[in-house]
Design an enzyme around this catalytic site. Structure first.
Site, PDB file in Angstrom:
ATOM      1  N   LYS A  44       0.834  -1.209   0.000  1.00 42.20           N
ATOM      2  CA  LYS A  44       0.000   0.000   0.000  1.00 42.20           C
ATOM      3  C   LYS A  44       0.869   1.259   0.000  1.00 42.20           C
ATOM      4  CE  LYS A  44      -2.354  -1.509   3.796  1.00 42.20           C
ATOM      5  NZ  LYS A  44      -3.197  -1.283   4.976  1.00 42.20           N
ATOM      6  N   LYS A  46       2.947   1.965   2.424  1.00 43.80           N
ATOM      7  CA  LYS A  46       3.040   2.427   3.823  1.00 43.80           C
ATOM      8  C   LYS A  46       4.198   1.732   4.535  1.00 43.80           C
ATOM      9  CE  LYS A  46      -0.571   3.092   6.842  1.00 43.80           C
ATOM     10  NZ  LYS A  46      -1.882   2.819   7.466  1.00 43.80           N
TER      11      LYS A  46
HETATM   12  N1  CTP Z   1      -8.386   5.325  14.755  1.00 41.73           N
HETATM   13  C1  CTP Z   1      -9.246   6.072  15.572  1.00 41.73           C
HETATM   14  N2  CTP Z   1      -8.888   7.334  15.982  1.00 41.73           N
HETATM   15  C2  CTP Z   1      -7.706   7.854  15.603  1.00 41.73           C
HETATM   16  C3  CTP Z   1      -6.805   7.107  14.793  1.00 41.73           C
HETATM   17  C4  CTP Z   1      -7.187   5.824  14.385  1.00 41.73           C
HETATM   18  O1  CTP Z   1     -10.332   5.610  15.922  1.00 41.73           O
HETATM   19  N3  CTP Z   1      -7.384   9.083  15.996  1.00 41.73           N
HETATM   20  C5  CTP Z   1      -8.788   4.000  14.307  1.00 41.73           C
HETATM   21  C6  CTP Z   1      -8.907   3.902  12.793  1.00 41.73           C
HETATM   22  O2  CTP Z   1     -10.153   4.426  12.369  1.00 41.73           O
HETATM   23  C7  CTP Z   1      -8.791   2.403  12.582  1.00 41.73           C
HETATM   24  C8  CTP Z   1      -7.847   1.967  13.718  1.00 41.73           C
HETATM   25  O3  CTP Z   1      -7.808   3.051  14.652  1.00 41.73           O
HETATM   26  O4  CTP Z   1     -10.060   1.776  12.771  1.00 41.73           O
HETATM   27  C9  CTP Z   1      -6.455   1.667  13.224  1.00 41.73           C
HETATM   28  O5  CTP Z   1      -6.088   2.769  12.432  1.00 41.73           O
HETATM   29  P1  CTP Z   1      -4.645   3.067  11.884  1.00 41.73           P
HETATM   30  O6  CTP Z   1      -4.755   3.444  10.439  1.00 41.73           O
HETATM   31  O7  CTP Z   1      -3.698   1.995  12.255  1.00 41.73           O
HETATM   32  O8  CTP Z   1      -4.279   4.371  12.774  1.00 41.73           O
HETATM   33  P2  CTP Z   1      -3.973   5.852  12.329  1.00 41.73           P
HETATM   34  O9  CTP Z   1      -3.436   6.564  13.535  1.00 41.73           O
HETATM   35  O10 CTP Z   1      -5.167   6.460  11.639  1.00 41.73           O
HETATM   36  O11 CTP Z   1      -2.779   5.626  11.302  1.00 41.73           O
HETATM   37  P3  CTP Z   1      -2.447   6.359   9.911  1.00 41.73           P
HETATM   38  O12 CTP Z   1      -2.217   7.801  10.228  1.00 41.73           O
HETATM   39  O13 CTP Z   1      -1.220   5.637   9.419  1.00 41.73           O
HETATM   40  O14 CTP Z   1      -3.655   6.114   9.022  1.00 41.73           O
END
Ligand code: CTP
Length: 155
Positions: A44, A46
């Site tokens: 992806k 990432k």
């Molecule tokens: N999530 C959440 N609140 C946040 C960040 C993440 O509820 N502030 C949730 C996402 O919606 C997802 C889960 O945590 O269901 C895992 O998300 P992930 O993508 O690993 O975390 P992110 O912090 O959003 O990472 P990235 O910035 O890489 O997308």
């Protein structure tokens, strides 16, 4: 027995992840979390700071998490739902609408995200400590300093 399933990378574990896991645990009796592998993330585009093995261990140690499985592809959800007898598929609402096709197999729930925090933002903040970034800032400051000296000599 209500089984809940979710997926995520969970890099640099933060309060948004914990809030989400607490909400997921409240939706049922058994929580299964698919943690994205490093290879799946690479596909992806990432890259995680924390390895899959360590992210999986962290998630497995959170209260309310019963099972961690590797997420290796977009297509595994249907077989995971069947294999683990899943009643509820739930994920943060940044994915709203994206998994509605799973409604044929189980309930699909989009949970509110925690405002103001994400792994991406933490990585951007940590970038100021990157040696390359520090070198670039030092070079920019040296240029500004020479310019200021030049203008001071003119006045
Ligand atoms: N999530 C959440 N609140 C946040 C960040 C993440 O509820 N502030 C949730 C996402 O919606 C997802 C889960 O945590 O269901 C895992 O998300 P992930 O993508 O690993 O975390 P992110 O912090 O959003 O990472 P990235 O910035 O890489 O997308």
């Amino acid at each position: 027995m209500t089984t809940v399933l979710t997926y995520g990378t969970f890099d640099l574990f933060h309060i948004g992840h914990l809030n989400l896991i607490n909400r997921l645990a409240e939706l049922g009796d058994r929580l299964v979390i698919g943690v994205s592998t490093d290879e799946f993330n690479a596909g992806k585009g990432k890259t995680s700071v924390v390895s899959y093995e360590d992210r999986a261990r962290i998630i497995a140690s959170i209260k309310g998490v019963d099972l961690v499985i590797p997420e290796t592809s977009w297509d595994q959800k249907v077989s995971d739902i069947k294999e683990h007898d899943v009643d509820v598929f739930a994920i943060g609402d940044d994915w709203r609408g994206k998994f509605d096709d799973l409604k044929e197999l189980c309930e699909v729930v989009y949970l509110p995200r925690t405002d103001g925090i994400s792994s991406t933002e933490i990585k951007q903040m940590l970038r100021v400590l990157d040696p390359q970034h520090i070198t670039e800032m030092q070079e920019a400051l040296a240029v500004m300093s020479r310019l200021l000296e030049h203008y001071r000599d003119l006045t």
